[in-house]
Design an enzyme around this catalytic site. Structure first.
Site, short mmCIF file in Angstrom:
data_model
loop_
_atom_site.label_atom_id
_atom_site.label_comp_id
_atom_site.label_asym_id
_atom_site.label_seq_id
_atom_site.Cartn_x
_atom_site.Cartn_y
_atom_site.Cartn_z
N TYR A 25 1.42 58.44 8.32
CA TYR A 25 2.76 58.74 7.78
C TYR A 25 3.14 57.76 6.66
O TYR A 25 3.70 58.17 5.65
CB TYR A 25 3.81 58.70 8.90
N GLU A 57 9.36 61.57 15.11
CA GLU A 57 9.29 60.43 16.02
C GLU A 57 7.83 60.17 16.34
O GLU A 57 7.05 61.10 16.52
CB GLU A 57 10.01 60.71 17.35
N VAL A 97 -4.89 66.79 15.64
CA VAL A 97 -6.23 67.15 15.19
C VAL A 97 -7.19 66.98 16.38
O VAL A 97 -7.09 65.99 17.12
CB VAL A 97 -6.69 66.25 14.01
N ASN A 135 1.34 54.14 18.62
CA ASN A 135 0.45 55.07 17.89
C ASN A 135 0.29 54.64 16.43
O ASN A 135 0.82 55.25 15.50
CB ASN A 135 1.00 56.50 17.99
#
Ligand SMILES: CC(C)(COP(=O)(O)OP(=O)(O)OC[C@H]1O[C@@H](n2cnc3c(N)ncnc32)[C@H](O)[C@@H]1OP(=O)(O)O)[C@@H](O)C(=O)NCCC(=O)NCCS
Length: 150
Positions: A110, A98, A66, A103
C-alpha cells in the site's frame, strides 16, 4: 465475482490468512452489491480476488488476496492498481482500507502505491492472543498520478 466463485475464493482466503472471511461474509458482500472481482491466470485458474465498497465518495477496499503459491510475483500490485483505477472511474475521491498492524507485507504494498497511514483503530481485529490494532490507510485518488509512474 459471483456466488459461483465463492468456494474457490474461500479456499484462497483460508490458505492465505489466519482469520479468514467466512462464506457468509462473501455472500453478504455480493448481496449488498459491493464491487467484487476474481482474477485468473492464463489457464483460467483463480489466483486473486478483491472487493470494494463505495460509500458516498469513498471507496473502501474490503479485501484483497493473492493465492499463496503465486504471491511475490507482482499480482498483488496489479490487482491493487486495478481496484484503484476502478475507484477513480466511479468518481471516488479517497480510497481507504484497514490492515493488521502485523501485516507488513500488505502495508509495504500500500505504501508503495501511495497510501498513507491515517490513524490506528485499537484492538480492531481478533488475534491469536487478545486483539490486534488496525492501521487505517488512505489514498487521495486525485493525487494518484503522482504515484503511478513506476
Ligand atoms: C498482500 C498481498 C495481496 C500482496 O500480494 P503479492 O502478489 O504477494 O504482492 P506483489 O508480488 O505484487 O508485491 C507487491 C509489493 O508487496 C510487498 N511484498 C510482497 N512480498 C513481500 C514480502 N515477502 N515481504 C515484504 N513485502 C512484500 C512489496 O512491497 C512488493 O513490492 P516490491 O516487489 O516492489 O518490493 C498478498 O501477500 C496476500 O494476499 N496476502 C494475504 C492477504 C492479505 O494480507 N491481504 C491484505 C489485507 S489488508
Amino acid at each position: 465475482m459471483t456466488q459461483q466463485d465463492i468456494a474457490e475464493v474461500l479456499a484462497i482466503e483460508k490458505s492465505a490468512t489466519s482469520f479468514p472471511w467466512s462464506a457468509k461474509n462473501f455472500k453478504d458482500s455480493l448481496k449488498a452489491g459491493h464491487q467484487a472481482w476474481v482474477f485468473s491466470d492464463k489457464s483460467n485458474e483463480t489466483i486473486a480476488f478483491a472487493l470494494v465498497q463505495k460509500v458516498v465518495d469513498e471507496a473502501h477496499l474490503l479485501n484483497i488476496c493473492v493465492k499463496p503459491s503465486v504471491q511475490g510475483q507482482g499480482f498483488g500490485r496489479k490487482v491493487l492498481n486495478y481496484v484503484v483505477d476502478f475507484s477513480r472511474s466511479i468518481s471516488a475521491v479517497l480510497m481507504v482500507l484497514e490492515v493488521r498492524s502485523s501485516n507488513k507485507r500488505a502495508q509495504q504494498l500500500y505504501l508503495q502505491a501511495g497510501f498513507n497511514e491515517m490513524s490506528v483503530r485499537k484492538a480492531y481485529y481478533p488475534a491469536k492472543v487478545g486483539r490486534e490494532d488496525a492501521i487505517l490507510m488512505g489514498l487521495d485518488l486525485g493525487l494518484i498520478s503522482l504515484f503511478t509512474e513506476k
